[in-house]
Motif scaffolding. Structure first.
Motif, short mmCIF file in Angstrom:
data_model
loop_
_atom_site.label_atom_id
_atom_site.label_comp_id
_atom_site.label_asym_id
_atom_site.label_seq_id
_atom_site.Cartn_x
_atom_site.Cartn_y
_atom_site.Cartn_z
N THR A 104 0.87 -1.18 0.00
CA THR A 104 0.00 0.00 0.00
C THR A 104 0.91 1.22 0.00
O THR A 104 2.05 1.17 0.49
CB THR A 104 -0.92 0.02 1.23
N ILE A 141 -1.52 -6.58 4.38
CA ILE A 141 -1.91 -7.36 3.21
C ILE A 141 -1.68 -8.84 3.51
O ILE A 141 -0.56 -9.23 3.88
CB ILE A 141 -1.11 -6.95 1.96
N TYR A 156 -3.96 -11.83 -2.99
CA TYR A 156 -3.67 -10.73 -2.07
C TYR A 156 -4.99 -10.20 -1.50
O TYR A 156 -5.90 -9.84 -2.26
CB TYR A 156 -2.97 -9.58 -2.78
N PHE A 158 -6.37 -7.14 0.48
CA PHE A 158 -5.91 -5.79 0.80
C PHE A 158 -6.79 -5.12 1.86
O PHE A 158 -7.97 -5.47 2.02
CB PHE A 158 -5.95 -4.91 -0.46
N ALA A 163 -3.32 0.99 -3.41
CA ALA A 163 -2.48 -0.20 -3.39
C ALA A 163 -1.72 -0.34 -4.70
O ALA A 163 -2.10 0.22 -5.73
CB ALA A 163 -3.32 -1.45 -3.14
#
Length: 740
Positions: A104, A141, A156, A158, A163
């Motif tokens: 991020t 993450i 992933y 988030f 990101a």
């Protein structure tokens, strides 16, 4: 230092399974702990792979160093990417190709070599067969990895954030060096490219195509020229950043197919193997595939750690060699041309100096079809390169280590009747490989009967003593195959060469000893010393490297009694506490170094001199003390499965001292029941109902219910589905066999 196994809590509940949980108990993947070997000298990685898969998708700590050869070192606290290629326990720092890193913004970046990174904790990490998960603490993450044979799938999860996902084709670690790279955007969800590198492999091509499950909002390309002193500009280093706006707990899948042939090949692999964005489906498929492979050997025990040690060892034995052909059979050959495997699968990553000893004999039971394909690949490698592979990686010969140990792999399979490879072509390849007069002292070896150690600097060969002994064993293998094929003249020639081990035996010291081209033994020789004449070992450890003629070796020493005394010294002569041992001398019992392969058969040689209880004592010590359910649980480099194959065989109660003999010397089992489910539909059973950590000594043996008086079992007995039963006790048993 020992670490608590991350699987310990969940596995303890499985120590005693009720009938209702039998289906759960048949899930052998629950006993795989991929963190074993990620600390100390194991050099394994914890990431996701299917059996023998081309993709080894695993986290990289981001820092170089021998401890991080596999990309990951358990004591570290940083992750700087998830790359798709790794080596399992080789001690050689290569690969780490196609590395992604989610972040991020703003992200953390340290000076080179670490670069963009995150910290992590083992409390937020787990791994199982075909699956890996970690929380990147600095970005919150959650990263999950799984794989198919030629594809890596990342998920992933988030937070709500601005990101990004980095793809870094510039970064290289350890021996690896980026020569050229390329990234192109196909559309807002698809990219492709390649990375060419040089390291252990002299020129490695990895092509890729990647599909995102969500369109990226922006793509930022950073390119820098790659310049060398000698050649000037040689290529371009690409780093790409793909930006997304994510909501809390939003998942993005990043799915990548790789190829050694072309970007188009990588795309074909991707579409053939991962046609949909469904991480859970492919993770389940990977686990199912692993369970099918692991179920080929069924062991029972009330000791959960022993189950974990066994099934993790079996898992590690199936990490390499690795598939090296695309779904259409295309692969890159050592002649730098594209070839096609028609009706078979090509493989790479052959650590043959290690794996000919136990890994490949194990494959003849667990993977006979793959063993056949591997040998077909050897023969194609011979056609394309003029010799059989020694240590090939990504289509190239690395020329690492010594001998010509594709030979025993071929001969073992041929003598066992495995496969449909061409034996005439195979023998031709073996002989041609053994007769390269300009290769590593072979010409002098043929002329003098040994590889000379020193003298003419133009002919100087390192590891000369070890080469002599290794060549002699491989020559014996060629002779044995030729004899079976009715080629007496060839057999006689190579049986004579197989006796060359005698030429480096010095009666004055009773050790194998380096000699110069005039026949003089090296002065001031000490078997304790680690010198350039002996490969990763000393004179104690290499003395026993004559598995083809143990009777002859006993004869050189003078008698069985003297041979036994020398064995005793091997296991009781402890190095001085002040001695600075090399990095490969680990797992020491006296001079015996279980952490390195030349010692692996020595522990079984007491059988030869009528003292089997000593083999049983030391085998049990190694099984129980030098393999642990912990990150530092392998006492030496894993070496593409050899350390683990030793454990698999030995824990069942036997081991191939001479890998092509079809005989397996009996040691001591650790399981009350073992079932090897064979490809011919039969099951070989080993029973030892009273075995325990105290009851390590064999009192008597029965085969199919009848008393058995040999120190070994045979390939035929295994394939017949016989039942071997051990009576165990806590004191040495009588000499219950005669194996002479």
């Amino acid at each position: 230092m020992r670490h608590i196994s991350l699987l310990a809590v969940s596995l303890l509940a499985l120590a005693a399974c009720t009938p209702e949980k039998q289906q759960e108990a048949d899930d052998y993947t629950q006993y795989v702990n991929p963190f074993i070997g990620t600390d100390f000298t194991g050099n394994t990685y914890p990431g996701a792979q299917v059996p023998f898969g081309m993709v080894q998708l695993s986290p990289d700590n981001g820092l170089p160093g021998w401890d991080r050869i596999s990309g990951y070192f358990y004591p570290d606290t940083t992750i700087a990417g998830f790359s798709h290629t790794h080596l399992s326990g080789t001690g050689a720092g290569d690969l780490y190709d196609i590395s992604f890193m989610p972040v991020t913004r703003p992200y953390k970046e340290a000076p080179a070599p670490l670069g963009v990174y995150s910290t992590f904790s083992h409390n937020d990490e787990m791994a199982s067969a075909g699956y890996y998960r970690v929380l990147l603490k600095d970005y919150n993450i959650n990263v999950e990895l799984t794989a198919t044979e030629r594809c890596g799938i990342q998920r992933y999860t988030f937070p709500k954030a601005e990101a990004s996902v980095f793809l870094n084709l510039k970064k290289a670690m350890n021996w690896d060096f980026t020569l050229d790279s390329y990234i192109e955007v196909v559309d807002s969800m698809t990219i492709r490219g390649y990375r060419f590198s040089q390291g252990w492999s002299p020129l490695q091509h990895v092509y890729f195509e990647t599909r995102f499950s969500k369109p990226f909002m922006a793509c930022h390309m950073d390119t820098t020229s790659i310049v060398t002193k000698d050649r000037g500009r040689i290529g371009t280093a690409y780093i790409a950043r793909f930006d997304f706006n994510t909501e809390k707990d939003e998942e993005i899948l990043v799915t990548t197919g790789i190829s050694g042939v072309s970007m188009e090949g990588a795309g074909k692999n991707l579409r053939a193997e991962v046609s949909k964005d469904d991480f859970d489906y492919y993770q389940a498929q990977a686990a199912k595939t692993w369970n099918k492979q692991l179920s080929k050997i069924e062991v029972k025990s009330s000791d959960t750690d022993d189950l974990v040690k066994f099934y993790t060892a079996l898992y590690h034995s199936m990490i390499a060699p690795t598939i090296y052909s695309d779904v259409d059979g295309s692969y890159y050959g050592p002649d730098q041309q594209i070839h096609k495997a028609d009706g078979w699968t090509n493989y790479s990553t052959f650590s043959l100096w290690d794996t000919y000893r136990a890994s490949h004999p194990l494959f003849t039971y667990t993977e006979p079809e793959r063993a056949n394909d591997m040998i077909k690949g050897f023969l194609k490698f011979y056609e394309q390169n003029g010799a059989l592979p020694l240590w090939n990686l990504y289509g190239w010969e690395t020329n690492m280590m010594i001998g010509y140990h594709a030979v025993p792999v071929i001969v073992d399979a041929y003598l066992k009747g495995i496969g449909n490879f061409d034996p005439e072509k195979a023998l031709e390849a073996c002989i041609a490989t053994a007769n390269r007069d300009d290769y590593r002292g072979i010409g002098d070896y043929k002329k003098l009967g040994y590889v000379p150690a020193y003298g003419d600097p133009k002919k100087w060969e390192n590891w000369s003593l070890s080469k002599t002994l290794e060549y002699a064993y491989d020559d014996y293998c060629i002779a044995t195959m030729a004899k079976k094929m009715g080629k007496k003249e060839i057999a006689d020639e190579f049986y004579k060469r197989a006796q060359n081990y005698r030429n480096v035996y010095n009666p004055a010291t009773s050790f194998m000893q380096p000699r110069d081209e005039k026949g003089n033994f090296a002065a001031n020789f000490s078997p304790d010393d680690y010198t350039e004449d002996i490969c990763e070992s000393n004179g104690w450890q290499y003395f026993w490297s004559v598995p083809q003629d143990l009777d002859g070796l006993v004869g050189l020493v003078g008698s069985k009694e003297r041979f036994a005394e020398k064995l005793d010294s091997m296991f009781t002569y402890v190095p001085k506490s002040t001695e600075d041992l090399p990095i490969f001398s680990t797992g020491m019992i006296g001079q015996y170094a279980h952490g390195n392969e030349p010692s692996h058969h020595v522990i079984y040689l007491y059988n030869k001199v009528g003292q089997p209880w000593k083999t049983q004592k030391y085998v049990a010590e190694v099984l129980h003390n030098l393999y642990q359910n912990a990150p530092d649980g392998i006492c030496g480099n894993e070496d593409c499965g050899q350390m683990s194959a030793w454990f698999v065989f030995s824990s069942m109660g036997f081991y191939p001292v001479d890998p092509i003999s079809g005989k397996y010397e009996i040691g001591t089992p650790i399981f009350p029941e073992v079932k090897m489910h064979l490809a011919n539909g039969k099951t070989f059973v080993v029973l030892a109902p009273a075995v325990s950590r105290e009851n390590i000594y064999v009192q008597s043996v029965k085969l199919n219910g009848r008393p058995y008086d040999k120190s070994y079992i045979t390939h035929e007995q295994i394939m017949n589905g016989d039942t071997l039963e051990f009576e165990m006790g806590n004191r040495p048993g009588p000499v219950w066999y005669n194996n002479m």
